[in-house]
Design a protein around this motif. Structure first.
Motif, PDB file in Angstrom:
ATOM      1  N   GLY A  55       0.775  -1.232   0.000  1.00  0.00           N
ATOM      2  CA  GLY A  55       0.000   0.000   0.000  1.00  0.00           C
ATOM      3  C   GLY A  55       0.807   1.282   0.000  1.00  0.00           C
ATOM      4  O   GLY A  55       0.246   2.365  -0.115  1.00  0.00           O
ATOM      5  N   SER A  56       2.138   1.181   0.105  1.00  0.00           N
ATOM      6  CA  SER A  56       2.963   2.396   0.040  1.00  0.00           C
ATOM      7  C   SER A  56       3.078   2.906  -1.386  1.00  0.00           C
ATOM      8  O   SER A  56       3.554   4.015  -1.613  1.00  0.00           O
ATOM      9  CB  SER A  56       4.366   2.125   0.593  1.00  0.00           C
ATOM     10  OG  SER A  56       5.131   1.333  -0.309  1.00  0.00           O
ATOM     11  N   THR A  67      -0.703  -1.669   3.895  1.00  0.00           N
ATOM     12  CA  THR A  67      -1.413  -2.875   3.513  1.00  0.00           C
ATOM     13  C   THR A  67      -0.454  -3.773   2.752  1.00  0.00           C
ATOM     14  O   THR A  67       0.232  -3.313   1.826  1.00  0.00           O
ATOM     15  CB  THR A  67      -2.600  -2.518   2.582  1.00  0.00           C
ATOM     16  OG1 THR A  67      -3.441  -1.606   3.258  1.00  0.00           O
ATOM     17  CG2 THR A  67      -3.364  -3.741   2.159  1.00  0.00           C
ATOM     18  N   GLN A  68      -0.402  -5.024   3.128  1.00  0.00           N
ATOM     19  CA  GLN A  68       0.478  -5.973   2.445  1.00  0.00           C
ATOM     20  C   GLN A  68      -0.323  -6.718   1.384  1.00  0.00           C
ATOM     21  O   GLN A  68      -0.795  -7.829   1.592  1.00  0.00           O
ATOM     22  CB  GLN A  68       1.106  -6.940   3.459  1.00  0.00           C
ATOM     23  CG  GLN A  68       2.017  -6.256   4.458  1.00  0.00           C
ATOM     24  CD  GLN A  68       3.154  -5.507   3.793  1.00  0.00           C
ATOM     25  OE1 GLN A  68       3.944  -6.083   3.048  1.00  0.00           O
ATOM     26  NE2 GLN A  68       3.250  -4.214   4.047  1.00  0.00           N
ATOM     27  N   ALA A  69      -0.504  -6.074   0.264  1.00  0.00           N
ATOM     28  CA  ALA A  69      -1.227  -6.658  -0.865  1.00  0.00           C
ATOM     29  C   ALA A  69      -0.696  -6.033  -2.142  1.00  0.00           C
ATOM     30  O   ALA A  69      -0.193  -4.906  -2.127  1.00  0.00           O
ATOM     31  CB  ALA A  69      -2.716  -6.368  -0.731  1.00  0.00           C
ATOM     32  N   LEU A  70      -0.794  -6.767  -3.221  1.00  0.00           N
ATOM     33  CA  LEU A  70      -0.381  -6.228  -4.517  1.00  0.00           C
ATOM     34  C   LEU A  70      -1.412  -5.200  -4.968  1.00  0.00           C
ATOM     35  O   LEU A  70      -2.610  -5.455  -4.942  1.00  0.00           O
ATOM     36  CB  LEU A  70      -0.267  -7.352  -5.546  1.00  0.00           C
ATOM     37  CG  LEU A  70       0.784  -8.420  -5.237  1.00  0.00           C
ATOM     38  CD1 LEU A  70       0.734  -9.515  -6.285  1.00  0.00           C
ATOM     39  CD2 LEU A  70       2.166  -7.823  -5.135  1.00  0.00           C
ATOM     40  N   ILE A  71      -0.924  -4.019  -5.366  1.00  0.00           N
ATOM     41  CA  ILE A  71      -1.799  -2.920  -5.762  1.00  0.00           C
ATOM     42  C   ILE A  71      -1.472  -2.527  -7.210  1.00  0.00           C
ATOM     43  O   ILE A  71      -0.367  -2.083  -7.498  1.00  0.00           O
ATOM     44  CB  ILE A  71      -1.592  -1.671  -4.867  1.00  0.00           C
ATOM     45  CG1 ILE A  71      -1.598  -2.013  -3.391  1.00  0.00           C
ATOM     46  CG2 ILE A  71      -2.582  -0.573  -5.242  1.00  0.00           C
ATOM     47  CD1 ILE A  71      -2.937  -2.288  -2.800  1.00  0.00           C
ATOM     48  N   GLY A  91      -4.583   1.929  -6.651  1.00  0.00           N
ATOM     49  CA  GLY A  91      -5.792   1.804  -5.852  1.00  0.00           C
ATOM     50  C   GLY A  91      -6.712   2.963  -6.186  1.00  0.00           C
ATOM     51  O   GLY A  91      -7.001   3.220  -7.340  1.00  0.00           O
ATOM     52  N   HIS A  92      -7.130   3.692  -5.177  1.00  0.00           N
ATOM     53  CA  HIS A  92      -7.992   4.859  -5.398  1.00  0.00           C
ATOM     54  C   HIS A  92      -7.221   6.156  -5.227  1.00  0.00           C
ATOM     55  O   HIS A  92      -7.816   7.216  -5.113  1.00  0.00           O
ATOM     56  CB  HIS A  92      -9.176   4.829  -4.423  1.00  0.00           C
ATOM     57  CG  HIS A  92     -10.052   3.627  -4.619  1.00  0.00           C
ATOM     58  ND1 HIS A  92     -10.858   3.477  -5.724  1.00  0.00           N
ATOM     59  CD2 HIS A  92     -10.217   2.520  -3.873  1.00  0.00           C
ATOM     60  CE1 HIS A  92     -11.490   2.324  -5.640  1.00  0.00           C
ATOM     61  NE2 HIS A  92     -11.123   1.723  -4.522  1.00  0.00           N
ATOM     62  N   ARG A  93      -5.901   6.091  -5.178  1.00  0.00           N
ATOM     63  CA  ARG A  93      -5.086   7.277  -4.941  1.00  0.00           C
ATOM     64  C   ARG A  93      -4.634   7.911  -6.251  1.00  0.00           C
ATOM     65  O   ARG A  93      -4.081   7.250  -7.128  1.00  0.00           O
ATOM     66  CB  ARG A  93      -3.876   6.909  -4.085  1.00  0.00           C
ATOM     67  CG  ARG A  93      -3.109   8.124  -3.650  1.00  0.00           C
ATOM     68  CD  ARG A  93      -2.271   7.894  -2.431  1.00  0.00           C
ATOM     69  NE  ARG A  93      -1.616   9.149  -2.072  1.00  0.00           N
ATOM     70  CZ  ARG A  93      -0.555   9.213  -1.320  1.00  0.00           C
ATOM     71  NH1 ARG A  93      -0.034   8.117  -0.812  1.00  0.00           N
ATOM     72  NH2 ARG A  93      -0.012  10.370  -1.037  1.00  0.00           N
ATOM     73  N   ALA A  94      -4.857   9.207  -6.351  1.00  0.00           N
ATOM     74  CA  ALA A  94      -4.433   9.973  -7.530  1.00  0.00           C
ATOM     75  C   ALA A  94      -2.905  10.068  -7.544  1.00  0.00           C
ATOM     76  O   ALA A  94      -2.249   9.837  -6.524  1.00  0.00           O
ATOM     77  CB  ALA A  94      -5.054  11.366  -7.481  1.00  0.00           C
TER      78      ALA A  94
END
Length: 103
Positions: A55-56, A67-71, A91-94
């Motif tokens: 999530g970084s 969050t430890q998931a592939l994004i 994700g939902h981040r601009a």
């Protein structure tokens, strides 16, 4: 005989337009505002779809947990006067300026 045949395949189209177009424009707009330069001075070095490992979004901050998931996301590199700027999104981040990219 059915007077109206439904077109079942037309509404399921998954917007296959590459996300990088709008993301590049958002990144350029942010950088021109941030640096106070004209858009014409900003060069797009690269823009590619990436899968961030967490999530970084490839831009971890010290002391933060992610969050430890592939994004799925995007990495756009812009250049102004020989200096490169890395913009990350996912994700939902601009798109945001990542000053210390992890990769």
């Amino acid at each position: 005989m059915t007077p109206s045949s439904s077109s079942s395949g037309s509404s399921s189209g998954s917007s296959s337009t590459p996300p990088s177009g709008g993301l590049v424009e958002q990144a350029k707009a942010d950088l021109t505002k941030r640096l106070g330069v004209e858009a014409a001075k900003v060069t797009v070095v690269s823009s590619e779809e990436v899968t961030w490992p967490d999530g970084s979004l490839g831009c971890p901050e010290p002391g933060m947990r992610y969050t430890q998931a592939l994004i799925p996301g995007n990495k756009t590199v812009l250049e102004v006067d020989g200096k490169q700027y890395s913009y990350h999104s996912g994700g939902h981040r601009a798109p945001f300026l990542c000053e210390h990219p992890a990769r």
